[in-house]
Design an enzyme around this catalytic site. Structure first.
Site, PDB file in Angstrom:
ATOM      1  N   ASP A 205      11.259  -5.096  16.152  1.00 50.30           N
ATOM      2  CA  ASP A 205      11.257  -6.045  15.040  1.00 50.30           C
ATOM      3  C   ASP A 205      11.321  -7.463  15.604  1.00 50.30           C
ATOM      4  OD1 ASP A 205      11.682  -6.092  11.893  1.00 50.30           O
ATOM      5  OD2 ASP A 205      12.899  -7.705  12.770  1.00 50.30           O
ATOM      6  N   ASN A 213       7.744 -18.208   9.446  1.00 51.00           N
ATOM      7  CA  ASN A 213       6.896 -18.419   8.264  1.00 51.00           C
ATOM      8  C   ASN A 213       7.324 -19.642   7.471  1.00 51.00           C
ATOM      9  OD1 ASN A 213       4.997 -16.351   8.484  1.00 51.00           O
ATOM     10  ND2 ASN A 213       6.314 -14.851   7.483  1.00 51.00           N
ATOM     11  N   HIS A 218       2.516 -19.303   6.898  1.00 52.91           N
ATOM     12  CA  HIS A 218       2.152 -17.898   7.077  1.00 52.91           C
ATOM     13  C   HIS A 218       0.993 -17.710   8.050  1.00 52.91           C
ATOM     14  CE1 HIS A 218       4.813 -16.028   4.095  1.00 52.91           C
ATOM     15  NE2 HIS A 218       4.666 -17.146   3.402  1.00 52.91           N
ATOM     16  N   ASP A 222       1.049 -15.139  11.061  1.00 50.60           N
ATOM     17  CA  ASP A 222       0.021 -14.135  11.347  1.00 50.60           C
ATOM     18  C   ASP A 222      -0.372 -14.153  12.822  1.00 50.60           C
ATOM     19  OD1 ASP A 222       0.040 -13.421   8.716  1.00 50.60           O
ATOM     20  OD2 ASP A 222      -1.849 -14.407   8.191  1.00 50.60           O
ATOM     21  N   GLU A 248       7.034  -7.341   9.844  1.00 49.24           N
ATOM     22  CA  GLU A 248       7.140  -7.799  11.229  1.00 49.24           C
ATOM     23  C   GLU A 248       7.679  -6.687  12.116  1.00 49.24           C
ATOM     24  OE1 GLU A 248      10.978  -9.463   9.259  1.00 49.24           O
ATOM     25  OE2 GLU A 248       8.924  -8.982   8.651  1.00 49.24           O
TER      26      GLU A 248
END
Length: 328
Positions: A205, A213, A218, A222, A248
């Site tokens: 994770d 973010n 965002h 990405d 994530e």
């Protein structure tokens, strides 16, 4: 109308002479119709994107190939008519054994309709063929002629491959999506239990991903996901499976890998992620990951057992300060 008839058809000629001429004209008409039919057959054969073929089983001689042979194989038909090995040698090496075994099945079954194999044409391009074949033996003792139709299905195979990729791949990271990853992981679990071989399972994770973010947008998030996925795919061994199973969160399954060997892979992944550098405007930043790692035990009855332990270990890594690997 009579004045336009040639003299031989006038009433002054003997009946047998007129009949002979009429028969000749009829024969000429039949020849013209046969010629038109042959032209139609030739036109149809030219337009079909499949090779019609005939093969003498005893002499190993190709008796006929239709015009599509030259388009699909990129080689003159005269070569394969002279030597069957021209066809055989064009088959993709990995598919040669299947192509020959499935062709031989026609002697037992009379027909084989599920042959699909690859060829390399004269330009080195890989083409897929669906090559159905049948025995054309009218009675016992006659020579065995195998006839078939080899259709070029390359575009169909490419479409199937693309649909398969879309069904199994996470669009953003190009790693396995959740459904596909767990299908592969369950298969690996079943094989490990049956064969008594080791198996390791990893959950990963990204630390503080929400802050990335919120701070950079965002699109930047990405990019982080994509590069983490690239790191995972670069570190894993052939036969391992890596996938994005949540926002994530990523997972990996290591067939044939005990806990010690899996830890070396996880440590290598940890270092690869720590080396990554990201920039947003004039700001640069890095990311870390928390990993939970576990291995198959005799008490595990399903993949869910490994997943639960790896998940608990990953959250312990979070609570203990992040950026570390914890065993479960």
């Amino acid at each position: 109308m009579a004045k336009h008839l040639p003299p031989l058809l006038s009433g002054s000629q003997p009946p047998e002479t007129a009949q002979t001429l009429l028969a000749l004209l009829h024969a000429q008409g039949e020849v013209a119709r046969l010629s038109e039919r042959d032209q139609l057959y030739s036109s149809l054969l030219d337009s079909v994107n499949a090779v019609l073929w005939a093969f003498d089983w005893e002499t190993r001689q190709v008796l006929y190939v239709s015009p599509a042979y030259e388009r699909i194989f990129g080689r003159p038909a005269s070569l394969v008519l002279a030597d069957y090995n021209e066809w055989r040698d064009s088959i993709y090496p990995d598919d040669l054994d299947f192509a020959e075994r499935s062709l031989a099945q026609v002697l037992l079954k009379g027909a084989v309709e599920d042959r699909e194999y690859r060829i390399l044409n004269a330009s080195g391009q890989v083409r897929w063929l669906s090559d159905k074949c049948y025995i054309n033996q009218q009675s016992e003792g006659e020579r065995v002629i195998v006839v078939g139709i080899a259709e070029d299905i390359t575009e169909k195979k490419q479409l199937e491959g693309e649909l398969q990729r879309l069904a199994t791949t996470d669009v953003l990271t190009q790693s396995s999506n959740r459904r596909h990853f767990f299908e592969c992981a369950r298969q690996a679990f079943d094989h490990a239990r049956e064969d008594g071989t080791p198996l390791a399972f990893l959950l990963l994770d990204i630390d503080d991903f929400k802050r990335i973010n919120d701070s950079y947008g965002h699109q930047e998030g990405d990019q982080v996901l994509q590069r983490i996925a690239d790191s995972g795919k670069a570190v894993l061994r052939r036969g391992d499976q890596f996938g994005r199973i949540g926002g994530e969160e990523f997972a990996a399954i290591f067939p044939g890998c005990n806990a010690q060997a899996a830890e070396l892979i996880a440590e290598r992944l940890q270092r690869e992620v720590q080396r990554l550098s990201f920039s947003h405007g004039e700001q640069t930043y890095s990311v870390t990951v928390s990993q939970g790692l576990t291995a198959l035990t005799d008490q595990d009855t399903s993949l869910d057992d490994l997943f639960a332990r790896a998940d608990a270990a990953m959250y312990r890594a979070k609570r203990q300060g992040k950026n570390q690997i914890v065993h479960g």
